[in-house]
Design an enzyme around this catalytic site. Structure first.
Site, PDB file in Angstrom:
ATOM      1  N   CYS A 166      -1.318 -13.285  36.673  1.00  0.00           N
ATOM      2  CA  CYS A 166      -1.615 -13.979  35.434  1.00  0.00           C
ATOM      3  C   CYS A 166      -0.446 -14.735  34.911  1.00  0.00           C
ATOM      4  O   CYS A 166       0.737 -14.168  34.684  1.00  0.00           O
ATOM      5  CB  CYS A 166      -2.082 -13.210  34.406  1.00  0.00           C
ATOM      6  SG  CYS A 166      -3.741 -12.316  34.994  1.00  0.00           S
ATOM      7  N   ARG A 177     -13.862 -21.235  35.047  1.00  0.00           N
ATOM      8  CA  ARG A 177     -13.241 -20.190  34.580  1.00  0.00           C
ATOM      9  C   ARG A 177     -12.367 -20.101  33.399  1.00  0.00           C
ATOM     10  O   ARG A 177     -12.275 -19.648  32.592  1.00  0.00           O
ATOM     11  CB  ARG A 177     -12.965 -19.313  35.646  1.00  0.00           C
ATOM     12  CG  ARG A 177     -12.470 -18.033  35.170  1.00  0.00           C
ATOM     13  CD  ARG A 177     -12.128 -17.148  36.552  1.00  0.00           C
ATOM     14  NE  ARG A 177     -11.605 -15.804  36.342  1.00  0.00           N
ATOM     15  CZ  ARG A 177     -11.965 -15.019  37.305  1.00  0.00           C
ATOM     16  NH1 ARG A 177     -12.914 -15.023  38.357  1.00  0.00           N
ATOM     17  NH2 ARG A 177     -11.463 -13.657  37.468  1.00  0.00           N
TER      18      ARG A 177
END
Ligand code: XMP
Length: 551
Positions: A375, A470
């Site tokens: 991430c 998303r």
């Protein structure tokens, strides 16, 4: 002791969630009840409700804290790890594989469920394909390889050897089928050798007449028992092929698989199954929008309807920002349309967001923004909360609303899971499972080491493959987007069985140290303290030349 608003399973907003988690006392209430008298230890090692508020100006994650050991009468091997995430969604171990396109497709979901956990099939694929991935898990008969790797009679043994090398197969016996799928014979591992490389498969195979088969109609209600009896009755035969009336190949039993299953029957953690004895399986969906920028209600409802028809056990509305109108609307719509379907939603990192999604009808809420190993949300967007603080605030809101929370991302070792489970009901793992043979993708060799690709669903490549929604970006890959994840490599690891065995062993050790016989007791008993940077260093092997990592 009952908290205001907890009576009758309703929650504070008055919304009655039909699939609220079965009643359990919120952890913080249990703590108040069990708080020990003032002692020297209790001045240092604090329960969550003292510890986290005392650090309210500092966001903490796994390595920032450690858990104090407590008096114990609990042996690690006797601890129970089952967890109820919603009515009708029970896991035997609190571990879920992430809905990422380099982590969970049917093979991973099957392996997770066989170990007592859950796999969430990702959505970076056409809807039709996701439906068949779910069907594969729901129809999986453990021990029967339903889609065995086949070879064709006109191939050469050299081609088969190259296939084994390229795919890193650990076996060398293959059914041989013609171009209509009809069984022609069995290519035994004894002839898959370099000395026979120039021979055709057709010339080296064991012919159809000598291959042991069973018609799929004869498998009955207990295919494993049927195959097991066959191997007992036929000493020296290790493969049994399943065919239909037209002799088309439908599967393969191997004796070694059946022997493994027999051993597993005595295993402590049983496979996670639904009421009809099928393995459980989850699937992720995104809150996609139509050409007018509105929630694409028709598509989402039709697709989730298809998933439900195939027996899906939970649907996860998976986005990077779950505290948003689009996600809330999608969850409400699915709750209305499928009142009994366990719904997971996320991701969030605040109490208000947990309450919001619970009020919309979610049963289990994913907590985690930016902790994942791939991430970059915190770097790119400057937002996100280190995981333990986010889990603490999320857990207190979840207890009020009688929903559960899932600690999503940032798990690198079993000790992180123990810490996560002091606040959450289960953990979601990506990176730790991405190197397993059961994750999608090929093994590649770089400088003598074996790797698999692992990428963030917010990486440019994954968003181009479909996950842009998303992250709130338009699906058009030519438009400029800011990726929030990286593409990476993971060293190839052992099988899911092996990885989970290590993780579960660690969780059970942690529970033994705390005298916690089950996850409820772990949540109640945990006592936290901050560790210094020197403490983190001290916790890992140091001042030695490490020979083995212990895995
Ligand atoms: P681990 O640490 O297990 O994390 O590898 C997996 C979790 O990371 C999230 N995820 C992302 N987060 N950008 C993000 O900020 C991304 O590209 C990305 N892809 C996955 C997700 O919650 C997953 O379960």
């Amino acid at each position: 002791m009952t908290a205001p608003g907890m009576q009758g399973q309703s929650n504070w907003s008055g919304f009655r969630n039909p699939l609220a988690k079965p009643a359990r006392a919120p952890a913080f209430l249990g703590m108040a009840a069990t708080r020990e008298p003032e002692s020297l230890d209790s001045k240092f090692y604090k329960p969550a409700d003292d510890f986290f508020p005392a650090h309210s100006s500092l966001a903490l994650t796994y390595d920032d804290v450690t858990l104090a050991t407590l008096y114990s009468e609990v042996l690690p091997r006797d601890t129970q790890l089952d967890t109820a995430l919603a009515e009708g969604l029970h896991l035997n171990i609190p571990v879920i594989s992430a809905d990422m396109d380099t982590v969970t497709e049917s093979r991973m979901a099957i392996a997770m469920a066989l170990n007592g956990g859950l796999g969430l099939i990702h959505y970076n694929m056409p809807d039709r394909q996701q439906l068949s991935e779910v069907s594969r898990v729901k129809n999986h008969v453990h021990g029967l390889i339903q889609e065995p790797i086949k070879v064709a009679p006109e191939q050469f043994i050299a081609d088969v050897l190259a296939l084994i090398e390229q795919k890193k197969f650990g076996f060398s016996t293959f059914p041989v089928v013609d171009n209509t799928g009809k069984l022609v014979g069995l290519l035994s591992g004894h002839v898959v050798k370099h000395r026979y490389a120039k021979r055709k498969v057709a010339d080296a195979l064991t012919p159809r007449g000598q291959v042991h088969t069973i018609n799929k109609k004869e498998l009955g209600r207990d295919p494993i028992a049927r195959a097991d009896k066959f191997f007992t009755d036929h000493p020296g035969i290790h493969k049994l092929l399943v065919v239909d009336d037209k002799d088309n190949l439908h599967g393969l039993f191997t004796m070694s698989d059946l022997e493994r299953i027999a051993q597993e029957r005595s295993a402590q953690f049983k496979p996670a199954r639904d009421a009809r004895f099928h393995l459980i399986c989850g699937a992720a969906v995104s809150a996609t929008r139509n050409a007018f920028g509105e929630l694409d209600r028709e598509r989402i409802l039709a697709h989730v309807g298809g998933l439900v028809e195939r027996g899906v056990d939970a649907v996860a509305v998976s986005t990077a920002h779950g505290y948003s109108k689009g996600v809330g609307d999608a969850v409400k719509m699915l709750r209305d349309a499928f009142p009994k379907l366990p719904l997971i939603a996320g991701n969030v990192t605040s109490a208000a967001a947990v309450e919001f999604l619970a009020d919309c009808g979610a049963n289990a809420i994913k907590v985690g923004q930016g902790p994942g190993s791939i991430c970059t949300t915190r770097i790119v967007a400057g937002v996100g909360i280190p995981q333990l603080t986010a889990l603490y605030v999320g857990s207190r809101a979840a207890a009020k609303k009688r929903v559960t929370i899932l600690a999503d991302g940032g798990i690198t070792k079993s000790g992180d899971i123990v810490k996560a489970l002091t606040l959450a009901d289960a953990v979601i793992c990506g990176g730790i499972l991405a190197g397993c043979p059961e994750s999608p993708g090929e093994v590649m060799e770089i400088s003598g080491k074996l790797y698999k690709r692992y990428r963030g669903m917010g990486s440019l490549a994954a968003m181009k493959a479909g996950s842009a929604a998303r992250y709130g970006h338009a699906p058009n890959p030519t438009q400029k987007v800011a990726p929030e994840g990286v593409e990476a490599l993971k060293e190839v690891s052992g099988t899911v069985d092996r990885v989970l065995e290590q993780l579960i062993g660690g969780i059970q050790s942690g529970m033994g140290y705390l005298g916690a016989a089950n996850l409820e007791q772990l949540r109640q008993k945990a006592r936290f303290i901050r560790v210094s940077a020197a403490g983190v260093k001290e916790a890992a092997p140091h001042d030695v030349v490490e020979l083995k990592t212990g895995n």
